[in-house]
Enzyme design. Structure first.
Site, PDB file in Angstrom:
ATOM      1  N   GLU A 289       0.816  -1.220   0.000  1.00 58.20           N
ATOM      2  CA  GLU A 289       0.000   0.000   0.000  1.00 58.20           C
ATOM      3  C   GLU A 289       0.844   1.261   0.000  1.00 58.20           C
ATOM      4  OE1 GLU A 289      -0.701  -2.617   1.894  1.00 58.20           O
ATOM      5  OE2 GLU A 289      -2.778  -3.177   1.443  1.00 58.20           O
TER       6      GLU A 289
ATOM      7  N   HIS B  74     -10.250  -5.194  10.222  1.00 61.69           N
ATOM      8  CA  HIS B  74     -10.885  -5.191   8.905  1.00 61.69           C
ATOM      9  C   HIS B  74     -12.224  -4.465   8.891  1.00 61.69           C
ATOM     10  CE1 HIS B  74      -7.817  -8.088   7.930  1.00 61.69           C
ATOM     11  NE2 HIS B  74      -8.310  -8.344   6.735  1.00 61.69           N
TER      12      HIS B  74
END
Lengths: 333, 320
Positions: free
Chosen positions: A63, A132
């Site tokens: 990322e 998450h």
């Protein structure tokens, strides 16, 4: 163009429209090309087949690198749409987002800009646990230079995403996982919804209910129910949480005299706190009750189903908060 | 090694001189209390960007770091814009919003200067990605220190650039100290260049004090990048003479190491070489020095004569 669609379809159509009409637009993210499945929830399905894998780029799991690459490409005048698969993963690349994307226009004295969109999704309710499911929008709202957009329905998802892609500044665009499959009216091809403008979903006179993203589902349901009980709620979808359209919010609160803000992010230091504070700065003398906040508990998102349900608010929490506002009596005069 | 053409050697010398004199002038102005800023001197590292930038076009991209004034001057950012920026004037490169750690000047390709160690590498990768997508033949050079090679962004960027064969050149100016920490104490391998093999790209270690060696490595890397063959990692060995930041006397550097480095100061050695190899006479070099000195004098005057940034600009350029 469909008459009705869900948010997955709306986002897919908006990306397709942008890729079709602007050669500077390209997409980057993990597993987003069709060879890798077209995205974990198929949001980008079909786009690499149509526009080429050189414009819909599946990235390595890194990322920091590909978000930074988005910043670099944007400085060069491209319009990257970077997908961070899940919002918690933005933590991995916060340096690129808050130290660079957000500040480059300012630090360069306006010479370079970062016309980049970061798309991500999140939401509790799927038992995906603490890493998450978080709503982290307040992190981004606290950084000058970033815009934060959080659509609640398909039509808004479409029009706000196209506006985000056209925006000359970095936009964090947050999709809610649990709302993805909600069907709603479809936007026209190329239809834009401006960033920074709230939507009055329902007019009312007794209290202003303010939400965005998932909380629009619940506050709309509560408003409908209370309508039958004689309480007239005005419902506002912020659509954009940075910058917030305070003119619309404050005008409404001056009319109703009461306000409630609901969000799935944890309560402390959140968007609700900011909205509440600003209402009290700008409309104090109109208030008949303190501004109510309904939000999730200050804890990581738990795994066990019953704990996860307990983590966030229930419909009844919103309803009870509205009733408390309506029945508020100053107790310590 | 074949000696470079005289014109190239003189161009490198001119850039090295400008960088060295500029550094000395900054330090003098700060010592006199006329400007205040966080300043990270690159004295000793002049040869690296001077030798690379003679190979670059003005529209090739540069990404550099807080210790990067030498990179900017070599790439062509006008000294007067840097000076005015440091003095916080509205005529500065970034209208006083950036300062020495955040200078941008797109007209000469200087696209980003970052104060975060290692953060420029992903951004340089993205600039190179845009060049690949547009087929514009630009290369991107990104500079960083040896300390940056230990952060995740270094590894992720080399991997991404290699997977996508991007026209980017990663230049590690290895001055042997990451802030105050010795290279060997903070880096698990013997060289930064050797890390390139993990990412299937050439990794070249050169003497960063030798203009011809740096030039040769950069030439090969630039040709490879423009040819579509992907990135290169260059590790240029060097030394910084003025500590990490102003006020740092470098007490953590062994005296012997410091003494040896001073003896190998690239600037006087290169100047002597030019004279000995009859590239230029001492008089010619003195003339060049004098012209640069005057240019810097004008830059300083330009900065001090410029108006301060208007306070009402504080909110300008947060958004478009």
């Amino acid at each position: 163009m469909p008459k009705n669609e869900n948010i997955i379809s709306a986002v897919n159509r908006a990306l397709s429209y942008a890729l079709e009409n602007d050669k500077d637009v390209f997409l980057m993210g993990e597993d987003i090309a069709d060879e890798e499945g077209g995205g974990v929830l198929k949001v980008t399905h079909g786009l690499s087949s149509k526009y080429g894998a050189d414009r819909v780029l599946s990235t390595p799991i890194s990322e920091m690198a590909f978000t930074g690459a988005g910043v670099g490409a944007a400085i060069a005048g491209m319009k990257p749409v970077v997908e961070i698969m899940l919002m918690n993963f933005t933590a991995v690349c916060m340096d690129q987002i808050t130290n660079h994307a957000a500040k480059i226009r300012y630090m360069s004295g306006g010479q370079t800009s970062v016309p980049m969109v970061i798309r991500t999704m999140t939401g509790s309710g799927f038992q995906t646990g603490g890493q998450h499911s978080d709503f982290l929008e307040a992190w981004f709202c606290h950084t000058p230079g970033l815009k934060v957009v959080m659509p609640s329905n398909a039509k808004d998802a479409y029009g706000l995403l196209l506006s985000a892609i056209n925006d000359p500044d970095p936009v964090i665009y947050i999709e809610h996982t649990a709302s993805y499959w909600n069907e709603g009216e479809a936007a026209e091809d190329g239809e834009l919804i401006p960033i920074g403008k709230a939507n009055i979903v329902k007019e009312g006179n007794d209290i202003t209910l303010i939400g965005y993203s998932r909380s629009m589902m619940e506050i709309s349901m509560v408003a409908s129910k209370l309508q039958g009980e004689g309480i007239s709620c005005e419902v506002i979808d912020l659509r954009t949480v940075s910058p917030i359209d305070y003119d619309t919010v404050v005008k409404s609160v001056k009319k109703t005299g009461r306000a409630l803000i609901a969000h799935e992010a944890v309560k402390s230091f959140g968007v609700g706190a900011e909205v509440s504070a600003t209402i009290q700065e700008r409309a104090f003398k109109y208030l008949k009750a303190p501004v109510a906040r309904v939000a999730s508990k200050d804890t990581p998102v738990p795994f066990a189903k019953n704990l996860e349900t307990e983590f966030t608010y229930a419909l009844s929490d919103i309803e009870n908060a509205v009733l408390s506002c309506m029945n508020y009596v100053e107790s310590d005069k | 090694m074949v000696k470079l053409e005289n014109s190239i050697l003189l161009s490198i010398y001119e850039k090295m001189t400008r960088i060295k004199m500029n550094d000395e002038r900054f330090i003098a102005e700060m010592s006199a209390g006329r400007i205040t800023m966080p300043y990270y001197s690159a004295r000793g590292q002049e040869c690296i960007p001077a030798s690379i930038s003679v190979l670059l076009n003005s529209d090739d991209y540069l990404v550099t770091i807080y210790r990067g004034i030498h990179d900017m001057l070599a790439k062509g950012v006008p000294a007067k814009l840097i000076w005015a920026e440091l003095a916080g004037r509205e005529t500065g490169a970034c209208k006083g919003k950036g300062g020495p750690m955040h200078i941008t000047h797109p007209a000469t390709g200087c696209m980003l200067t970052t104060g975060i160690v290692g953060a420029g590498l992903p951004i340089a990768t993205g600039l190179a990605l845009s060049s690949k997508m547009r087929g514009d033949q630009r290369v991107t050079v990104t500079n960083f220190g040896d300390g940056a090679s230990n952060i995740g962004a270094f590894h992720e960027s080399l991997n991404l650039a290699s997977v996508w064969k991007l026209p980017v050149i990663f230049v590690c100016q290895n001055n042997r100290y990451a802030e105050h920490t010795n290279f060997a104490k903070g880096t698990a391998c013997d060289s930064v260049a050797s890390r390139a093999s993990s990412y299937n790209m050439p990794g070249v270690q050169v003497d960063g004090n030798d203009p011809q060696a740096v030039y040769a490595a950069a030439k090969a890397a630039i040709e490879r990048a423009r040819g579509g063959d992907g990135p290169t990692l260059i590790e240029a060995m060097t030394f910084r003479f003025n500590g990490h930041t102003m006020g740092d006397a470098g007490g953590y550097i062994p005296e012997e190491e410091y003494k040896t480095a001073k003896e190998n100061d690239p600037y006087p050695i290169f100047r002597a070489f030019l004279e000995e190899a009859s590239v230029a006479t001492a008089e010619a070099l003195n003339e060049l020095d004098e012209a640069i000195s005057l240019e810097l004098e004008e830059a300083v005057r330009f900065a001090y004569d410029s108006p301060l940034v208007d306070a009402s600009d504080v909110l300008k350029d947060v958004f478009a």
